[in-house]
Design a protein around this motif. Structure first.
Motif, PDB file in Angstrom:
ATOM      1  N   ARG A   6     105.138 119.285 118.672  1.00  0.00           N
ATOM      2  CA  ARG A   6     106.229 118.823 119.526  1.00  0.00           C
ATOM      3  C   ARG A   6     107.179 117.943 118.740  1.00  0.00           C
ATOM      4  O   ARG A   6     106.763 117.101 117.940  1.00  0.00           O
ATOM      5  N   LEU A   7     108.481 118.133 119.000  1.00  0.00           N
ATOM      6  CA  LEU A   7     109.475 117.284 118.344  1.00  0.00           C
ATOM      7  C   LEU A   7     109.403 115.872 118.912  1.00  0.00           C
ATOM      8  O   LEU A   7     109.297 115.696 120.134  1.00  0.00           O
ATOM      9  N   PRO A   8     109.459 114.860 118.061  1.00  0.00           N
ATOM     10  CA  PRO A   8     109.466 113.480 118.569  1.00  0.00           C
ATOM     11  C   PRO A   8     110.829 113.138 119.147  1.00  0.00           C
ATOM     12  O   PRO A   8     111.854 113.689 118.723  1.00  0.00           O
ATOM     13  N   SER A   9     110.849 112.249 120.129  1.00  0.00           N
ATOM     14  CA  SER A   9     112.123 111.701 120.570  1.00  0.00           C
ATOM     15  C   SER A   9     112.553 110.636 119.565  1.00  0.00           C
ATOM     16  O   SER A   9     111.723 110.031 118.879  1.00  0.00           O
ATOM     17  N   ILE A  10     113.867 110.423 119.458  1.00  0.00           N
ATOM     18  CA  ILE A  10     114.412 109.592 118.392  1.00  0.00           C
ATOM     19  C   ILE A  10     115.235 108.444 118.956  1.00  0.00           C
ATOM     20  O   ILE A  10     115.997 108.620 119.911  1.00  0.00           O
ATOM     21  N   GLN A  11     115.069 107.274 118.360  1.00  0.00           N
ATOM     22  CA  GLN A  11     115.927 106.127 118.653  1.00  0.00           C
ATOM     23  C   GLN A  11     116.611 105.696 117.362  1.00  0.00           C
ATOM     24  O   GLN A  11     115.942 105.347 116.386  1.00  0.00           O
ATOM     25  N   LEU A  12     117.931 105.753 117.343  1.00  0.00           N
ATOM     26  CA  LEU A  12     118.687 105.350 116.165  1.00  0.00           C
ATOM     27  C   LEU A  12     118.791 103.836 116.126  1.00  0.00           C
ATOM     28  O   LEU A  12     119.190 103.191 117.100  1.00  0.00           O
ATOM     29  N   GLN A  13     118.426 103.236 114.971  1.00  0.00           N
ATOM     30  CA  GLN A  13     118.501 101.789 114.804  1.00  0.00           C
ATOM     31  C   GLN A  13     119.775 101.370 114.082  1.00  0.00           C
ATOM     32  O   GLN A  13     120.500 100.503 114.544  1.00  0.00           O
ATOM     33  N   ASP A  14     120.062 101.976 112.947  1.00  0.00           N
ATOM     34  CA  ASP A  14     121.309 101.688 112.234  1.00  0.00           C
ATOM     35  C   ASP A  14     121.570 102.801 111.235  1.00  0.00           C
ATOM     36  O   ASP A  14     120.671 103.563 110.869  1.00  0.00           O
ATOM     37  N   GLU A  15     122.810 102.881 110.798  1.00  0.00           N
ATOM     38  CA  GLU A  15     123.237 103.925 109.873  1.00  0.00           C
ATOM     39  C   GLU A  15     124.227 103.334 108.886  1.00  0.00           C
ATOM     40  O   GLU A  15     125.165 102.645 109.282  1.00  0.00           O
ATOM     41  N   THR A  16     124.014 103.565 107.591  1.00  0.00           N
ATOM     42  CA  THR A  16     124.891 103.016 106.565  1.00  0.00           C
ATOM     43  C   THR A  16     125.176 104.073 105.514  1.00  0.00           C
ATOM     44  O   THR A  16     124.357 104.969 105.266  1.00  0.00           O
ATOM     45  N   ARG A  17     126.344 103.944 104.896  1.00  0.00           N
ATOM     46  CA  ARG A  17     126.694 104.815 103.780  1.00  0.00           C
ATOM     47  C   ARG A  17     126.011 104.311 102.507  1.00  0.00           C
ATOM     48  O   ARG A  17     125.974 103.112 102.242  1.00  0.00           O
ATOM     49  N   VAL A  18     125.468 105.248 101.745  1.00  0.00           N
ATOM     50  CA  VAL A  18     124.877 104.929 100.452  1.00  0.00           C
ATOM     51  C   VAL A  18     125.410 105.937  99.441  1.00  0.00           C
ATOM     52  O   VAL A  18     126.043 106.931  99.810  1.00  0.00           O
ATOM     53  N   SER A  19     125.176 105.677  98.179  1.00  0.00           N
ATOM     54  CA  SER A  19     125.633 106.597  97.147  1.00  0.00           C
ATOM     55  C   SER A  19     125.009 107.970  97.346  1.00  0.00           C
ATOM     56  O   SER A  19     123.782 108.113  97.361  1.00  0.00           O
ATOM     57  N   GLY A  20     125.842 108.965  97.556  1.00  0.00           N
ATOM     58  CA  GLY A  20     125.364 110.337  97.708  1.00  0.00           C
ATOM     59  C   GLY A  20     125.154 110.790  99.127  1.00  0.00           C
ATOM     60  O   GLY A  20     124.874 111.969  99.369  1.00  0.00           O
ATOM     61  N   GLY A  21     125.277 109.860 100.110  1.00  0.00           N
ATOM     62  CA  GLY A  21     125.054 110.301 101.485  1.00  0.00           C
ATOM     63  C   GLY A  21     124.937 109.167 102.475  1.00  0.00           C
ATOM     64  O   GLY A  21     125.637 108.156 102.378  1.00  0.00           O
ATOM     65  N   THR A  22     124.012 109.311 103.413  1.00  0.00           N
ATOM     66  CA  THR A  22     123.841 108.367 104.509  1.00  0.00           C
ATOM     67  C   THR A  22     122.384 107.952 104.633  1.00  0.00           C
ATOM     68  O   THR A  22     121.481 108.782 104.498  1.00  0.00           O
TER      69      THR A  22
ATOM     70  N   ALA B 264     105.516 104.100 118.230  1.00  0.00           N
ATOM     71  CA  ALA B 264     106.870 103.911 117.706  1.00  0.00           C
ATOM     72  C   ALA B 264     106.786 103.870 116.185  1.00  0.00           C
ATOM     73  O   ALA B 264     106.311 102.891 115.601  1.00  0.00           O
ATOM     74  N   VAL B 265     107.228 104.943 115.543  1.00  0.00           N
ATOM     75  CA  VAL B 265     107.087 105.104 114.096  1.00  0.00           C
ATOM     76  C   VAL B 265     108.431 104.831 113.427  1.00  0.00           C
ATOM     77  O   VAL B 265     109.375 105.616 113.552  1.00  0.00           O
ATOM     78  N   SER B 266     108.533 103.715 112.724  1.00  0.00           N
ATOM     79  CA  SER B 266     109.749 103.394 111.990  1.00  0.00           C
ATOM     80  C   SER B 266     109.855 104.305 110.771  1.00  0.00           C
ATOM     81  O   SER B 266     108.864 104.569 110.084  1.00  0.00           O
ATOM     82  N   ALA B 267     111.070 104.804 110.501  1.00  0.00           N
ATOM     83  CA  ALA B 267     111.265 105.730 109.391  1.00  0.00           C
ATOM     84  C   ALA B 267     112.670 105.596 108.835  1.00  0.00           C
ATOM     85  O   ALA B 267     113.594 105.155 109.528  1.00  0.00           O
ATOM     86  N   VAL B 268     112.819 105.996 107.578  1.00  0.00           N
ATOM     87  CA  VAL B 268     114.123 106.018 106.917  1.00  0.00           C
ATOM     88  C   VAL B 268     114.478 107.466 106.620  1.00  0.00           C
ATOM     89  O   VAL B 268     113.707 108.192 105.977  1.00  0.00           O
ATOM     90  N   LEU B 269     115.649 107.876 107.109  1.00  0.00           N
ATOM     91  CA  LEU B 269     116.176 109.211 106.850  1.00  0.00           C
ATOM     92  C   LEU B 269     117.338 109.099 105.873  1.00  0.00           C
ATOM     93  O   LEU B 269     118.259 108.306 106.093  1.00  0.00           O
ATOM     94  N   LEU B 270     117.294 109.861 104.799  1.00  0.00           N
ATOM     95  CA  LEU B 270     118.399 109.943 103.847  1.00  0.00           C
ATOM     96  C   LEU B 270     118.990 111.345 103.924  1.00  0.00           C
ATOM     97  O   LEU B 270     118.263 112.334 103.739  1.00  0.00           O
ATOM     98  N   ARG B 271     120.304 111.416 104.175  1.00  0.00           N
ATOM     99  CA  ARG B 271     120.971 112.709 104.312  1.00  0.00           C
ATOM    100  C   ARG B 271     122.088 112.809 103.285  1.00  0.00           C
ATOM    101  O   ARG B 271     122.931 111.908 103.180  1.00  0.00           O
ATOM    102  N   PRO B 272     122.122 113.895 102.500  1.00  0.00           N
ATOM    103  CA  PRO B 272     123.174 114.050 101.492  1.00  0.00           C
ATOM    104  C   PRO B 272     124.516 114.382 102.126  1.00  0.00           C
ATOM    105  O   PRO B 272     124.580 114.887 103.254  1.00  0.00           O
ATOM    106  N   GLU B 273     125.585 114.068 101.400  1.00  0.00           N
ATOM    107  CA  GLU B 273     126.926 114.376 101.900  1.00  0.00           C
ATOM    108  C   GLU B 273     127.108 115.866 102.116  1.00  0.00           C
ATOM    109  O   GLU B 273     127.747 116.292 103.083  1.00  0.00           O
TER     110      GLU B 273
END
Length: 250
Positions: free
Chosen positions: A3-19, A31-40
């Protein structure tokens, strides 16, 4: 079916190469805290990053995720149970009840499965090809997860290996996690192992025993040091994973 987890966005910032996105995955009431890095420019490839004992997801994101980001690979780095924002990892050393140890291990596996499913579902088509990277404790989890999930296309284990031989706890531990049995279930998916020649925690003989039981394609690389990978080893592993996932898209 995971099953897909439901998501709560905490914050989003620009970093070198993406977000860089800090989010909470809600998995079975946890409640599982996680860091997502997404390329541009998404390349359709992503990796689940699983940290070691006493560490946290943000460390894997900073040390491994950023290197993958530069190569166009997205990543998700969750906090394992009793780690990061979820408690004190020293509590694990005080757990004497085998049933509680088993519960925590199975919880970590279910959360990792949910993390992989989340990466598949990312907006914009998700990750067509998915790898998993595990360090130390995370390497045992990553390998067990890959044995269960054929959706994981490539596996990187840093400071990973078989369980030690001849200790009183090995027989009990192998009822929960059996690296040798798990590695045999990769069945042709590429495996990269990175190990320290002087590692006192996961000794070279443990790494070699696991590697011997893996099928091709496989590769074992050594760094000249202890339990912590060198920057060069991490960069090389990121290049390997990006190339393996990219090759699947051709």
């Amino acid at each position: 079916m995971v099953r897909l987890p439901s998501i709560q966005l905490q914050d989003e910032t620009r970093v070198s190469g993406g977000t860089r996105v800090h989010l909470i995955l809600n998995v079975e009431g946890e409640a599982v805290s996680a860091v997502l890095l997404r390329p541009e420019t998404p390349a359709g490839a992503a990796a689940l990053l699983l940290h070691g004992l006493s560490s946290r997801g943000a460390v894997m994101a900073g040390e491994v995720g950023q290197v993958l980001l530069r190569r166009g690979v997205a990543s998700l780095s969750p906090d394992l149970p009793l780690h990061g924002s979820r408690g004190n990892p020293l509590e694990l050393q005080g757990v004497r009840n085998p049933l509680e140890v088993a519960r925590l291990w199975r919880l970590a596996l279910r959360e990792a499965e949910a993390g992989a499913a989340f990466l598949r579902s990312l907006e914009g088509g998700g990750a067509r090809h998915l790898g998993v990277v595990g360090y130390s404790l995370g390497s045992f989890l990553a390998l067990t997860l890959a044995a269960r999930m054929r959706e994981l296309d490539a596996v990187v284990l840093a400071a990973g290996g078989d369980l030690p031989v001849g200790t009183p706890l090995t027989t009990l531990a192998r009822t929960l996690v059996d690296p040798v049995r798990a590695v045999r279930h990769l069945r042709g998916r590429p495996l990269l192992m990175l190990n320290g020649r002087a590692d006192p925690v996961i000794r070279p003989d443990q790494a070699e025993r696991l590697f011997a039981n893996a099928q091709e394609p496989k590769e074992l690389r050594w760094w000249n040091g202890g339990h912590t990978p060198s920057a060069g080893a991490i960069d090389g592993a990121a290049a390997w994973l990006a190339a393996e996932l990219s090759a699947l898209s051709r």
